[in-house]
Motif scaffolding. Structure first.
Motif, short mmCIF file in Angstrom:
data_model
loop_
_atom_site.label_atom_id
_atom_site.label_comp_id
_atom_site.label_asym_id
_atom_site.label_seq_id
_atom_site.Cartn_x
_atom_site.Cartn_y
_atom_site.Cartn_z
N THR A 281 14.37 0.00 -8.57
CA THR A 281 13.57 -1.18 -8.20
C THR A 281 14.32 -2.03 -7.19
N TYR A 282 15.59 -2.32 -7.51
CA TYR A 282 16.40 -3.14 -6.60
C TYR A 282 16.58 -2.46 -5.26
N ASN A 283 16.67 -1.13 -5.28
CA ASN A 283 16.85 -0.42 -4.02
C ASN A 283 15.64 -0.56 -3.11
N ILE A 284 14.45 -0.56 -3.71
CA ILE A 284 13.22 -0.76 -2.93
C ILE A 284 13.23 -2.15 -2.29
N LEU A 285 13.60 -3.16 -3.08
CA LEU A 285 13.63 -4.53 -2.58
C LEU A 285 14.67 -4.69 -1.47
N LEU A 286 15.84 -4.08 -1.65
CA LEU A 286 16.88 -4.14 -0.62
C LEU A 286 16.42 -3.44 0.65
N HIS A 287 15.71 -2.34 0.47
CA HIS A 287 15.18 -1.60 1.62
C HIS A 287 14.23 -2.49 2.42
N HIS A 288 13.38 -3.20 1.69
CA HIS A 288 12.42 -4.08 2.35
C HIS A 288 13.13 -5.21 3.09
N LEU A 289 14.11 -5.84 2.46
CA LEU A 289 14.82 -6.96 3.09
C LEU A 289 15.62 -6.50 4.30
N ALA A 290 16.22 -5.32 4.20
CA ALA A 290 17.03 -4.82 5.32
C ALA A 290 16.17 -4.48 6.53
N THR A 291 15.08 -3.75 6.30
CA THR A 291 14.21 -3.40 7.43
C THR A 291 13.50 -4.63 7.98
N GLY A 292 13.39 -5.67 7.17
CA GLY A 292 12.80 -6.92 7.63
C GLY A 292 13.82 -7.85 8.28
N ASN A 293 15.04 -7.34 8.48
CA ASN A 293 16.11 -8.10 9.14
C ASN A 293 16.40 -9.41 8.39
N LYS A 294 16.64 -9.29 7.08
CA LYS A 294 16.95 -10.47 6.26
C LYS A 294 18.24 -10.24 5.49
N PRO A 295 19.38 -10.21 6.21
CA PRO A 295 20.66 -9.92 5.55
C PRO A 295 21.06 -10.96 4.51
N LEU A 296 20.75 -12.26 4.74
CA LEU A 296 21.11 -13.29 3.78
C LEU A 296 20.34 -13.11 2.48
N ALA A 297 19.06 -12.79 2.59
CA ALA A 297 18.26 -12.53 1.41
C ALA A 297 18.78 -11.32 0.65
N ALA A 298 19.23 -10.31 1.40
CA ALA A 298 19.78 -9.11 0.77
C ALA A 298 21.06 -9.45 0.02
N LEU A 299 21.90 -10.30 0.62
CA LEU A 299 23.15 -10.71 -0.04
C LEU A 299 22.86 -11.47 -1.33
N ASN A 300 21.86 -12.36 -1.29
CA ASN A 300 21.47 -13.10 -2.49
C ASN A 300 20.97 -12.17 -3.59
N LEU A 301 20.25 -11.13 -3.19
CA LEU A 301 19.74 -10.18 -4.17
C LEU A 301 20.88 -9.37 -4.79
N LEU A 302 21.87 -9.01 -3.98
CA LEU A 302 23.04 -8.30 -4.50
C LEU A 302 23.76 -9.16 -5.55
N ASN A 303 23.89 -10.46 -5.24
CA ASN A 303 24.53 -11.38 -6.18
C ASN A 303 23.72 -11.49 -7.47
N HIS A 304 22.40 -11.55 -7.33
CA HIS A 304 21.53 -11.63 -8.50
C HIS A 304 21.68 -10.38 -9.37
N MET A 305 21.79 -9.21 -8.73
CA MET A 305 21.97 -7.97 -9.47
C MET A 305 23.21 -8.06 -10.36
N ARG A 306 24.29 -8.58 -9.80
CA ARG A 306 25.53 -8.71 -10.58
C ARG A 306 25.35 -9.69 -11.73
N GLU A 307 24.59 -10.78 -11.48
CA GLU A 307 24.36 -11.79 -12.51
C GLU A 307 23.64 -11.22 -13.72
N VAL A 308 22.72 -10.29 -13.48
CA VAL A 308 21.95 -9.72 -14.58
C VAL A 308 22.56 -8.42 -15.11
#
Length: 464
Positions: A281-308
């Motif tokens: 699931t997270y990989n799909i979301l990261l794929h979307h953020l990366a192809t959408g040129n949103k590196p900051l959003a991707a970084l926040n999602l990576l941090n959220h993954m670690r939090e959970v």
């Protein structure tokens, strides 16, 4: 804690042994003596004997297959093929059947496809009439493959009906053969509907047929059909409910279809149903953020993954780097590659290849060479895709000597070039006016027996 969906929105790949039983006659009047030494010697003897038996079985199977093929080739009006096969007095096994069908498939061409389909089915029916022999699912699939290559779609469907009637399970292989073939003929929807209604489709990793169908459709990139099957699943009165796999497949399909809002609605629905996002699931979301040129959003999602408690792996970083490189954000790619090293995640050959491809596409050959050198120094052996990217980069920079040397290097390392590698090099050499060099590459390819049947697809080349 904020939900995954809201975090993404605020900041805003998927991807003989055997046991030997030794039966020996034992004289009950003699004491049974078993020592470590004698046991070892006995096992070695039996392994060698079994090896010899297996070799003889394979050799005889190939001999039987050759005799059968010779007989089938005599098929013509007035020739009784069935009687001729009976007179051969050969022992039929699954291996013999496979050898014959694979050879028919190998020799199939535009000129003989009708004859090949006819001979394959004649042989298949004859085998089913032999005593003590029963076809395997693989036998059915091979005949289906021959029918598919021959465009015999109705024959394929009849064979499926026969397969089900005889009690064989229709598996993912069965489904994929049908969907790929019938998809080309514009009949994919009809085939899927037939499987949905029959409920006979089974595939062991999945707990119900819908997930098996969805996963198979994903493999053949039938994204629109995935949406339709999902709707059928929700309407089914037998109580089939989506699970994490269901949501992941449907979310990925919508991502590929560009339906971003639908992806997040499915994510919300998934969480409300009590399912937690998993690594895919997270990989799909990261794929979307990366192809959408949103590196900051991707970084926040990576941090959220670690939090959970979901630790990002190499697949997640590679997905990010791939998407960002396609968007031309190579600095962000390098940042995330450094970040993965910081958290103890070692880049693999795929990750390095993605970075190298990004540099090549951006015209940064020197950085690509540095990355290529780094990966080999760290024990990551380049694969055919890595070499293709580097060869393309050298050609783009006019360094044809280096490109040709790299082709030889990959072969010396046991990495066999695919047709794309040869085509990339040959076409670039010809475009640069280096006709003799291009001819040498083609000559070398032909001498090694590689992709001779595809030469006509190379620019300005035709088979002689």
């Amino acid at each position: 804690m904020n939900s995954v969906s809201s975090i993404v929105r605020k900041a805003s790949r998927f991807i003989y042994p055997s046991r030997i039983f030794c039966n020996s006659s034992i004289n009950s009047d003699e004491p049974l003596k078993v020592t470590w030494e004698s046991t070892e010697m006995k096992c070695e003897f039996d392994e060698e004997s079994c090896g010899n038996v297996r070799r003889r079985f394979i050799e005889s199977s190939k001999l039987y297959a050759t005799r059968i093929l010779d007989t089938l080739q005599q098929d013509c009006p007035g020739f009784n093929t069935k009687s001729a096969l009976d007179e051969l007095n050969v022992e039929i096994s699954s291996l013999v059947v496979r050898e014959v069908l694979v050879e028919i498939l190998r020799t199939l061409s535009i000129d003989n496809k009708s004859r090949c389909a006819k001979l394959a089915y004649k042989f298949f029916v004859w085998c089913s009439e032999q005593e003590r022999f029963k076809h395997t699912s693989n036998c059915y699939h091979l005949v289906m493959k021959i029918f598919a290559e021959c465009g015999e779609y109705r024959a394929m469907c009849r064979l499926i009906d026969e397969m089900v009637k005889d009690g064989y399970p229709t598996t993912a292989r069965t489904f994929n053969l049908l969907i790929c073939t019938c998809g080309e003929a514009g009949l994919a929807r009809d085939v899927v509907e037939q499987f949905v209604k029959s409920k006979s489709f089974s595939y062991r990793p999945y707990k119900h047929s819908y997930n098996a169908i969805l996963h198979s459709l994903l493999g053949v990139k039938q994204y629109k059909l995935i949406e339709w099957v999902y709707e059928q699943m929700l309407e089914d009165s037998n109580g089939f409910a989506p699970d994490v796999l269901t949501y992941n497949v449907v979310m990925f399909a919508n991502f590929r279809l560009g339906k971003t809002d639908r992806v997040y609605r499915l994510l919300d629905e998934m969480v409300k149903e009590g399912f937690s996002p998993d690594l895919y699931t997270y990989n799909i979301l990261l794929h979307h953020l990366a192809t959408g040129n949103k590196p900051l959003a991707a970084l926040n999602l990576l941090n959220h993954m670690r939090e959970v408690g979901v630790e990002p792996g190499v697949i997640h970083f590679t997905t990010l780097i791939d998407g960002l490189s396609r968007a031309g954000k190579l600095e962000a790619c390098k940042y995330f590659m450094d970040e993965m090293l910081k958290v103890g995640c070692t880049p693999d050959v795929v990750c390095y290849t993605v970075m190298i491809t990004g540099y090549i596409s951006n015209g940064e050959l020197e950085k690509a060479e540095e990355m290529f050198k780094e990966m080999t120094e760290k024990g990551q052996l380049p694969n055919v895709f890595t070499y293709n990217s580097m060869i393309r980069g050298f050609c783009m920079a006019g360094k044809f000597k280096e490109a040709c040397s790299l082709l030889k290097e990959m072969e010396s390392r046991g990495c066999n070039p695919n047709f794309v590698v040869y085509s990339t090099l040959v076409n670039n050499l010809r475009n640069a006016g280096k006709v003799l060099e291009a001819h040498e590459v083609v000559k070398d390819m032909v001498e090694k027996g590689h992709y001779v049947h595809l030469i006509s697809k190379m620019k300005k080349y035709r088979r002689s």
